[in-house]
Scaffold this motif. Structure first.
Motif, PDB file in Angstrom:
ATOM      1  N   ILE A 179       6.124   4.563   5.193  1.00  0.00           N
ATOM      2  CA  ILE A 179       7.392   4.513   4.461  1.00  0.00           C
ATOM      3  C   ILE A 179       7.392   5.632   3.427  1.00  0.00           C
ATOM      4  O   ILE A 179       8.409   6.276   3.193  1.00  0.00           O
ATOM      5  CB  ILE A 179       7.565   3.138   3.785  1.00  0.00           C
ATOM      6  N   THR A 180       6.230   5.832   2.803  1.00  0.00           N
ATOM      7  CA  THR A 180       6.100   6.953   1.867  1.00  0.00           C
ATOM      8  C   THR A 180       5.494   8.120   2.629  1.00  0.00           C
ATOM      9  O   THR A 180       4.289   8.286   2.691  1.00  0.00           O
ATOM     10  CB  THR A 180       5.210   6.586   0.666  1.00  0.00           C
ATOM     11  N   ASN A 181       6.358   8.909   3.195  1.00  0.00           N
ATOM     12  CA  ASN A 181       5.952  10.118   3.891  1.00  0.00           C
ATOM     13  C   ASN A 181       6.278  11.305   2.995  1.00  0.00           C
ATOM     14  O   ASN A 181       6.833  11.128   1.910  1.00  0.00           O
ATOM     15  CB  ASN A 181       6.661  10.197   5.252  1.00  0.00           C
ATOM     16  N   CYS A 230       0.828  -1.219   0.000  1.00  0.00           N
ATOM     17  CA  CYS A 230       0.000   0.000   0.000  1.00  0.00           C
ATOM     18  C   CYS A 230       0.857   1.262   0.000  1.00  0.00           C
ATOM     19  O   CYS A 230       0.477   2.269  -0.591  1.00  0.00           O
ATOM     20  CB  CYS A 230      -0.939  -0.005   1.196  1.00  0.00           C
ATOM     21  N   ALA A 231       1.999   1.206   0.661  1.00  0.00           N
ATOM     22  CA  ALA A 231       2.870   2.379   0.713  1.00  0.00           C
ATOM     23  C   ALA A 231       3.403   2.749  -0.662  1.00  0.00           C
ATOM     24  O   ALA A 231       3.610   3.932  -0.956  1.00  0.00           O
ATOM     25  CB  ALA A 231       4.035   2.130   1.669  1.00  0.00           C
ATOM     26  N   LEU A 232       3.627   1.774  -1.505  1.00  0.00           N
ATOM     27  CA  LEU A 232       4.231   2.045  -2.808  1.00  0.00           C
ATOM     28  C   LEU A 232       3.211   2.360  -3.897  1.00  0.00           C
ATOM     29  O   LEU A 232       3.597   2.616  -5.041  1.00  0.00           O
ATOM     30  CB  LEU A 232       5.103   0.862  -3.227  1.00  0.00           C
ATOM     31  N   PRO A 241       8.356  11.764  -3.018  1.00  0.00           N
ATOM     32  CA  PRO A 241       8.813  12.153  -4.365  1.00  0.00           C
ATOM     33  C   PRO A 241       9.883  11.223  -4.928  1.00  0.00           C
ATOM     34  O   PRO A 241       9.828  10.859  -6.105  1.00  0.00           O
ATOM     35  CB  PRO A 241       9.371  13.565  -4.163  1.00  0.00           C
ATOM     36  N   LEU A 242      10.826  10.811  -4.099  1.00  0.00           N
ATOM     37  CA  LEU A 242      11.890   9.929  -4.579  1.00  0.00           C
ATOM     38  C   LEU A 242      11.354   8.553  -4.954  1.00  0.00           C
ATOM     39  O   LEU A 242      11.707   8.004  -6.005  1.00  0.00           O
ATOM     40  CB  LEU A 242      12.967   9.776  -3.502  1.00  0.00           C
ATOM     41  N   ILE A 243      10.503   8.007  -4.111  1.00  0.00           N
ATOM     42  CA  ILE A 243       9.964   6.671  -4.371  1.00  0.00           C
ATOM     43  C   ILE A 243       9.085   6.679  -5.610  1.00  0.00           C
ATOM     44  O   ILE A 243       9.204   5.808  -6.482  1.00  0.00           O
ATOM     45  CB  ILE A 243       9.194   6.155  -3.140  1.00  0.00           C
ATOM     46  N   PHE A 244       8.204   7.662  -5.731  1.00  0.00           N
ATOM     47  CA  PHE A 244       7.306   7.691  -6.881  1.00  0.00           C
ATOM     48  C   PHE A 244       8.046   8.039  -8.165  1.00  0.00           C
ATOM     49  O   PHE A 244       7.671   7.573  -9.241  1.00  0.00           O
ATOM     50  CB  PHE A 244       6.133   8.634  -6.642  1.00  0.00           C
ATOM     51  N   TYR A 245       9.115   8.808  -8.068  1.00  0.00           N
ATOM     52  CA  TYR A 245       9.916   9.072  -9.264  1.00  0.00           C
ATOM     53  C   TYR A 245      10.624   7.794  -9.711  1.00  0.00           C
ATOM     54  O   TYR A 245      10.684   7.499 -10.905  1.00  0.00           O
ATOM     55  CB  TYR A 245      10.922  10.195  -9.020  1.00  0.00           C
ATOM     56  N   ALA A 246      11.137   7.028  -8.746  1.00  0.00           N
ATOM     57  CA  ALA A 246      11.765   5.750  -9.095  1.00  0.00           C
ATOM     58  C   ALA A 246      10.735   4.799  -9.707  1.00  0.00           C
ATOM     59  O   ALA A 246      11.030   4.098 -10.681  1.00  0.00           O
ATOM     60  CB  ALA A 246      12.406   5.128  -7.860  1.00  0.00           C
TER      61      ALA A 246
END
Length: 183
Positions: A84-86, A52-54, A91-96
């Protein structure tokens, strides 16, 4: 055991039931199966929470709570892992995830402008969304499975280490007792 470590930091169901803002979730919170700390419930909670976080969706915590209910895993861990996605990491996770989706779709990667604005994002959303969702799904499934397997292995290693220590202590006790009788 890992159970003691987790119990130390987990909220208590009674405390959550008394909070006014969570009263609508009282039946969910009251279910004792959602508060168990077993190897399976913790590993599945990690899977649900990381999955869910990703995902680039709103209300990730609600989705994680529903997922915890459906998979009968630990509710507090599943909901807590969504963070984890705070705002700092999102931004970094969703850009990756977007880059990963672009790679799988064989689509050109849109480079962000120097001055990122919501207007630019709104204009590019039509081109960005397919790659973002595909990349998010791929990374969510991959990391959920990896977390589940990793937690199960860590839990098993920890328990086997605990049993080995107990066996060693028993042997040492027996050796001391036998030494006393020999004297």
């Amino acid at each position: 055991m890992p159970r003691r470590f987790l119990q130390r930091y987990m909220p208590k169901p009674d405390t959550l039931k008394r909070q006014r803002s969570l009263r609508f979730m009282a039946p969910l919170i009251a279910d004792p199966r959602l508060w168990l700390l077993t190897r399976r419930s913790v590993a599945n909670a990690f899977s649900v929470g990381i999955f869910c976080a990703l995902l680039p969706i709103p209300f990730q915590m609600v989705v994680a709570a529903i997922g915890a209910r459906l998979s009968r895993c630990n509710l507090a861990l599943a909901v807590g892992l969504v963070w984890i996605t705070n705002p700092l990491t999102m931004p970094l996770i969703f850009y990756a995830n977007y880059r990963l989706g672009s790679l799988f779709l064989d689509a050109p990667v849109r480079e962000a402008p120097v001055h990122l604005s919501t207007r630019w994002i709104a204009e590019q959303m039509h081109d960005i969304l397919p790659a973002l969702f595909l990349g998010s799904m791929i990374s969510a499934v991959f990391f959920a499975v990896l977390a589940n397997a990793g937690i199960r292995l860590i839990w098993r290693w920890h328990v086997s280490r605990h049993w080995k220590r107990r066996r060693q202590k028993r042997r040492q006790r027996r050796a001391r007792i036998e030494a006393e009788f020999d004297d």
